[in-house]
Motif scaffolding. Structure first.
Motif, PDB file in Angstrom:
ATOM      1  N   ILE A 208       0.752  -1.096   0.028  1.00 42.68           N
ATOM      2  CA  ILE A 208       0.096   0.226   0.099  1.00 42.68           C
ATOM      3  C   ILE A 208       0.950   1.162   0.028  1.00 42.68           C
ATOM      4  O   ILE A 208       1.624   1.414   0.778  1.00 42.68           O
ATOM      5  N   VAL A 209       0.566   2.018  -1.048  1.00 45.17           N
ATOM      6  CA  VAL A 209       1.496   3.262  -1.142  1.00 45.17           C
ATOM      7  C   VAL A 209       0.679   4.552  -1.181  1.00 45.17           C
ATOM      8  O   VAL A 209      -0.729   4.336  -1.862  1.00 45.17           O
ATOM      9  N   ALA A 210       1.143   5.668  -1.054  1.00 47.43           N
ATOM     10  CA  ALA A 210       0.355   6.910  -1.233  1.00 47.43           C
ATOM     11  C   ALA A 210       0.102   7.292  -2.846  1.00 47.43           C
ATOM     12  O   ALA A 210       1.100   6.951  -3.491  1.00 47.43           O
ATOM     13  N   SER A 211      -0.958   7.727  -2.975  1.00 45.69           N
ATOM     14  CA  SER A 211      -1.068   8.325  -4.471  1.00 45.69           C
ATOM     15  C   SER A 211      -0.210   9.666  -4.657  1.00 45.69           C
ATOM     16  O   SER A 211       0.108  10.177  -3.836  1.00 45.69           O
ATOM     17  N   TYR A 212      -0.165   9.948  -6.105  1.00 47.38           N
ATOM     18  CA  TYR A 212       0.758  11.190  -6.074  1.00 47.38           C
ATOM     19  C   TYR A 212      -0.233  12.510  -5.350  1.00 47.38           C
ATOM     20  O   TYR A 212       0.474  13.305  -4.820  1.00 47.38           O
ATOM     21  N   PRO A 213      -1.516  12.673  -5.559  1.00 49.85           N
ATOM     22  CA  PRO A 213      -2.317  13.721  -4.873  1.00 49.85           C
ATOM     23  C   PRO A 213      -2.089  13.742  -3.348  1.00 49.85           C
ATOM     24  O   PRO A 213      -2.373  14.750  -3.011  1.00 49.85           O
ATOM     25  N   ALA A 214      -1.862  12.690  -2.758  1.00 47.23           N
ATOM     26  CA  ALA A 214      -1.854  12.579  -1.407  1.00 47.23           C
ATOM     27  C   ALA A 214      -0.490  13.049  -0.561  1.00 47.23           C
ATOM     28  O   ALA A 214      -0.699  13.418   0.551  1.00 47.23           O
ATOM     29  N   LEU A 215       0.463  13.558  -1.446  1.00 43.64           N
ATOM     30  CA  LEU A 215       1.471  13.907  -0.834  1.00 43.64           C
ATOM     31  C   LEU A 215       1.713  15.320  -0.684  1.00 43.64           C
ATOM     32  O   LEU A 215       1.021  16.185  -1.442  1.00 43.64           O
ATOM     33  N   ASP A 216       2.107  15.752   0.667  1.00 43.18           N
ATOM     34  CA  ASP A 216       2.622  16.838   0.881  1.00 43.18           C
ATOM     35  C   ASP A 216       3.769  17.389  -0.036  1.00 43.18           C
ATOM     36  O   ASP A 216       3.554  18.710  -0.205  1.00 43.18           O
ATOM     37  N   LYS A 217       4.738  16.800  -0.037  1.00 47.26           N
ATOM     38  CA  LYS A 217       5.740  17.304  -0.926  1.00 47.26           C
ATOM     39  C   LYS A 217       6.044  16.003  -1.967  1.00 47.26           C
ATOM     40  O   LYS A 217       6.053  14.731  -1.403  1.00 47.26           O
ATOM     41  N   LYS A 218       5.898  16.294  -3.113  1.00 47.13           N
ATOM     42  CA  LYS A 218       6.057  15.369  -4.214  1.00 47.13           C
ATOM     43  C   LYS A 218       7.598  15.003  -4.439  1.00 47.13           C
ATOM     44  O   LYS A 218       8.628  15.159  -3.833  1.00 47.13           O
ATOM     45  N   VAL A 219       7.398  13.691  -5.028  1.00 46.35           N
ATOM     46  CA  VAL A 219       8.759  12.982  -5.408  1.00 46.35           C
ATOM     47  C   VAL A 219       9.447  13.887  -6.218  1.00 46.35           C
ATOM     48  O   VAL A 219       8.927  14.667  -7.267  1.00 46.35           O
ATOM     49  N   GLU A 220      11.048  13.893  -6.012  1.00 46.13           N
ATOM     50  CA  GLU A 220      11.865  14.840  -7.037  1.00 46.13           C
ATOM     51  C   GLU A 220      12.940  13.913  -7.614  1.00 46.13           C
ATOM     52  O   GLU A 220      13.624  13.305  -6.859  1.00 46.13           O
ATOM     53  N   LEU A 221      13.192  14.443  -8.735  1.00 44.22           N
ATOM     54  CA  LEU A 221      14.468  13.825  -9.388  1.00 44.22           C
ATOM     55  C   LEU A 221      15.701  14.342  -8.663  1.00 44.22           C
ATOM     56  O   LEU A 221      15.900  15.696  -8.844  1.00 44.22           O
ATOM     57  N   ILE A 222      16.538  13.507  -8.427  1.00 39.51           N
ATOM     58  CA  ILE A 222      17.977  14.110  -7.979  1.00 39.51           C
ATOM     59  C   ILE A 222      18.784  14.083  -9.185  1.00 39.51           C
ATOM     60  O   ILE A 222      18.901  13.647  -9.974  1.00 39.51           O
ATOM     61  N   GLN A 223      19.641  15.374  -8.990  1.00 38.56           N
ATOM     62  CA  GLN A 223      20.298  15.869 -10.210  1.00 38.56           C
ATOM     63  C   GLN A 223      21.109  14.571 -11.072  1.00 38.56           C
ATOM     64  O   GLN A 223      21.641  14.058 -10.148  1.00 38.56           O
ATOM     65  N   PRO A 224      20.687  14.262 -12.246  1.00 34.92           N
ATOM     66  CA  PRO A 224      21.496  13.203 -12.779  1.00 34.92           C
ATOM     67  C   PRO A 224      22.948  13.343 -12.994  1.00 34.92           C
ATOM     68  O   PRO A 224      23.321  14.390 -13.304  1.00 34.92           O
ATOM     69  N   THR A 225      23.907  12.301 -13.216  1.00 39.62           N
ATOM     70  CA  THR A 225      25.079  12.539 -13.502  1.00 39.62           C
ATOM     71  C   THR A 225      25.287  13.011 -15.054  1.00 39.62           C
ATOM     72  O   THR A 225      24.528  12.712 -15.618  1.00 39.62           O
ATOM     73  N   LYS A 226      26.462  13.164 -15.307  1.00 36.63           N
ATOM     74  CA  LYS A 226      26.640  13.596 -16.746  1.00 36.63           C
ATOM     75  C   LYS A 226      26.601  12.413 -17.519  1.00 36.63           C
ATOM     76  O   LYS A 226      25.955  12.539 -18.633  1.00 36.63           O
TER      77      LYS A 226
END
Length: 313
Positions: A208-226
């Motif tokens: 069981i996981v949270a849906s996207y709208p349920a989040l107070d702070k959304k998932v964020e992409l960490i800066q990819p490497t070169k």
């Protein structure tokens, strides 16, 4: 005389309690076309034998959709967690929404007690609704009610306010209007029976996981490497060679990010081109991007999220 008074009070209490419905409602689902087109025909074909099984009692409900007798989807609510749980047959996980967060805006309603229809043997009155998604109308019976206060703070679908407005009556028939067709859900069988919390338990074999709208702070992409960026660009360019000049295709990937930052269950959110959907999954997996987990109430949680990949030439 005292005994008679006590009996009368006892009868009134029992009668009041019995007015709260607990049980099962079976709905027939249908599509009513407003015009003829291949698009409408495909929608009607996909929904030609859909039934909805609805269980409800004070503080709980569960709606389950079946297509040609096969389980498709269900959503379950309980007033303890204040969550709505969405379970799709083809997913290995269940997502939850916070029912206290409204998902769209209602502009108003009109109750028409004199506009009646007999549905499944019940005299029903009409309520018209206006929202940002258009118009809909529902028919309610005063005979099928729940305690609306047991759904306090349920703002998704304006559920609590709609229940309160009709004194807890449950929709017996609902018509939702779209531009090219109408969607109709009509009760064909109503069975009253006691329902305990066990009727609303979730499957044990799914996380069981949270849906996207349920989040107070959304998932964020960490800066990819070169290296990750270069790999992503090379593979996008190569796959895009299958497009004609000036064409583009966007695939939205869906995946689960655990609270530890692990990526699971990557798939195309809405299937379109099988070639590019498969390529999008391959590229995303090969690049091995890192993400920071979503947050609810200051805590990292596992959640479903989305990632767009665009092919263009």
């Amino acid at each position: 005389m005292k005994k008679i008074t006590l009996l009368i009070l006892s009868f009134l209490t029992l009668n009041s309690f019995s007015q709260n419905f607990s049980g099962e409602i079976e709905y027939k689902y249908s599509i009513i076309p407003k015009e003829k087109s291949q698009y409408i025909d495909s929608i009607m074909e996909l929904n030609k034998d859909v039934k909805i099984n609805y269980l409800i009692t004070d503080s709980f409900y569960k709606s389950t959709k079946y297509n040609e007798g096969e389980y498709v989807y269900s959503y379950t609510y309980d007033n303890i967690s204040k969550r709505m749980y969405d379970d799709y047959a083809d997913r290995a996980y269940i997502t939850y929404r916070d029912s206290r967060k409204a998902n769209y805006e209602y502009y108003g309603s009109t109750i028409l007690k004199d506009s009646t229809e007999v549905i499944s043997g019940l005299n029903c009155f009409l309520v018209k609704y206006d929202s940002e998604f258009g118009d809909s109308k529902s028919y309610y019976s005063d005979k099928i009610k729940v305690n609306y206060e047991s759904f306090k703070d349920h703002k998704i679908g304006n559920w609590y306010e709609k229940l309160k407005e009709v004194d807890g009556s449950i929709s017996i028939k609902n018509i939702t209007e779209y531009e090219k067709y109408a969607e109709v859900r009509k009760a064909v069988k109503i069975t009253e029976k006691p329902l305990g919390s066990n009727y609303f338990e979730l499957p044990k074999d799914k996380i069981i996981v949270a849906s996207y709208p349920a989040l107070d702070k959304k998932v964020e992409l960490i800066q990819p490497t070169k290296e990750q960026i270069e790999l992503y660009q090379r593979q996008i360019k190569k796959a895009s060679e299958n497009l004609n000049d000036g064409e583009n295709y966007i695939c939205y990937l869906s995946f689960v990010l655990t609270k530890k930052g692990e990526v699971k269950y990557v798939e195309a959110y809405k299937e379109g081109s099988s070639y590019f959907d498969e390529k999008a999954v391959e590229i995303f997996t090969a690049c091995n991007f890192d993400f920071s987990p979503g947050v609810i109430d200051g805590r990292k949680v596992s959640s479903q999220t989305y990632f767009p990949i665009e092919f263009k030439r």
